[in-house]
Design an enzyme around this catalytic site. Structure first.
Site, mmCIF file in Angstrom:
data_model
loop_
_atom_site.group_PDB
_atom_site.id
_atom_site.type_symbol
_atom_site.label_atom_id
_atom_site.label_comp_id
_atom_site.label_asym_id
_atom_site.label_seq_id
_atom_site.Cartn_x
_atom_site.Cartn_y
_atom_site.Cartn_z
ATOM 1 N N ARG A 109 -81.879 78.882 -101.486
ATOM 2 C CA ARG A 109 -82.642 80.755 -100.697
ATOM 3 C C ARG A 109 -81.777 81.813 -101.288
ATOM 4 O O ARG A 109 -81.025 81.739 -101.621
ATOM 5 C CB ARG A 109 -83.104 80.466 -99.576
ATOM 6 N N SER B 272 -68.969 90.195 -99.272
ATOM 7 C CA SER B 272 -69.831 90.611 -99.007
ATOM 8 C C SER B 272 -69.440 92.747 -98.881
ATOM 9 O O SER B 272 -68.091 92.197 -98.334
ATOM 10 C CB SER B 272 -70.780 90.641 -97.141
ATOM 11 N N TYR C 85 -69.595 88.279 -88.430
ATOM 12 C CA TYR C 85 -70.041 88.001 -89.915
ATOM 13 C C TYR C 85 -69.596 89.726 -90.926
ATOM 14 O O TYR C 85 -68.700 88.235 -91.575
ATOM 15 C CB TYR C 85 -71.788 87.978 -90.161
ATOM 16 N N ALA D 86 -66.254 89.683 -89.731
ATOM 17 C CA ALA D 86 -64.800 89.067 -89.934
ATOM 18 C C ALA D 86 -64.980 87.770 -91.318
ATOM 19 O O ALA D 86 -64.030 87.930 -91.472
ATOM 20 C CB ALA D 86 -64.979 88.133 -88.529
ATOM 21 N N LYS E 70 -66.699 87.585 -93.830
ATOM 22 C CA LYS E 70 -66.849 87.877 -94.795
ATOM 23 C C LYS E 70 -65.214 88.033 -95.677
ATOM 24 O O LYS E 70 -64.729 88.362 -96.075
ATOM 25 C CB LYS E 70 -67.611 89.490 -95.609
#
Length: 270
Positions: A15, A142, A155, A157, A159
């Site tokens: 996906r 990201s 999230y 952290a 990245k």
């Protein structure tokens, strides 16, 4: 790195960005593509479409939190299908919540997939790339790995950690002719993002645009691949005027204290 005639492995391929990357690699001459994800049905459907583009496709159904099985599946794939020249670590999950409302199982899942899953795959592949003295590893981080965002603490952290891991690995593997780079997409229109409350003023980019930027970055051997002038502006502004950027992000972020319905829904999902 030239992609023509090479073999690539993409995790999180069923996906979103991972799927777009798989199809973009097929367009640019990849000979063999190993697509890895948890969803067997989606991988099977993808394999049919990718094979129609004239490449060999091998679906690998595995949960990245099962580290033993990950090692077994990837080792067997290398043995059965030969050298993997390109690894794209794209698998990831994100849960959005104010920190005080966050749920430990969600935190554990983000760390297990985004960070430990990536580590497990990379360790298995990197050892073999070093023995072959050839390979490229792309870790999908990201923009939130450069500029953290409220309501996305875990999230962000993971990245940030991915970028540190990538930088360290780049230095360790360079002498073995293994390139290590990072891809830093900003908000992207995927099913994962559609479940989040968006930040004010941000419009998602398409997964195809992210995938196309990755191909250009691989061909140029870029260390970091950021997409769009807004991303570069955010990173440089955060370096030069961090307090101003922090205030702007706080203003743009969802405001749970002002959105009681959202808080109630978070508690209901608990």
């Amino acid at each position: 790195m030239k992609l023509q005639g090479k073999t690539a492995l993409v995790t999180g391929a069923s996906r979103g960005i991972g799927q777009a990357i798989a199809f973009e690699l097929a367009k640019h001459g990849i000979k063999r593509l190993l697509i890895l994800a948890r969803n067997e049905q989606k991988l099977a459907a993808m394999a049919i479409d990718l094979a129609a583009m004239g490449i060999e496709v091998i679906p690998l159904v595995v949960d990245l939190t099962d580290r033993v099985r990950v090692n077994v599946v990837i080792s067997q794939a290398w043995r059965d299908y030969g050298q993997i020249h390109l690894l794209v670590n794209c698998a990831g999950v994100a849960y959005q919540a104010p920190f005080l409302q966050s749920k430990l199982p969600h935190v554990q899942e983000e760390i297990a997939i985004n960070l430990l899953g990536m580590y497990t795959v990379t360790r298995t592949i990197a050892r073999r790339m070093v023995s072959q003295r050839e390979g490229t590893i792309v870790n999908v981080a990201s923009l939130m790995g450069k500029v953290a965002a409220p309501t996305m603490s875990t999230y962000s952290a993971t990245k940030f950690a991915i970028l540190g891991f990538t930088q360290a690995l780049r230095g360790e593997l360079a002498s073995h002719n293994v390139q290590v780079m990072s891809l830093l997409p900003t908000l992207t229109d995927t099913d994962m993002v559609r479940d989040l409350q968006l930040f004010r003023g941000l419009s998602p980019m398409s997964p195809q645009r992210v995938a196309q930027a990755l191909i250009r970055g691989i061909e140029r051997n870029d260390r970091e691949i950021m997409i769009g002038w807004q991303s570069h502006l955010a990173v440089w502004s955060n370096y030069l005027v961090p307090r101003l950027v922090e205030r702007a992000i706080q203003f743009a972020a969802p405001q749970p204290s002002r959105d009681r319905a959202w808080l109630r829904s978070l508690g209901a999902r608990g």
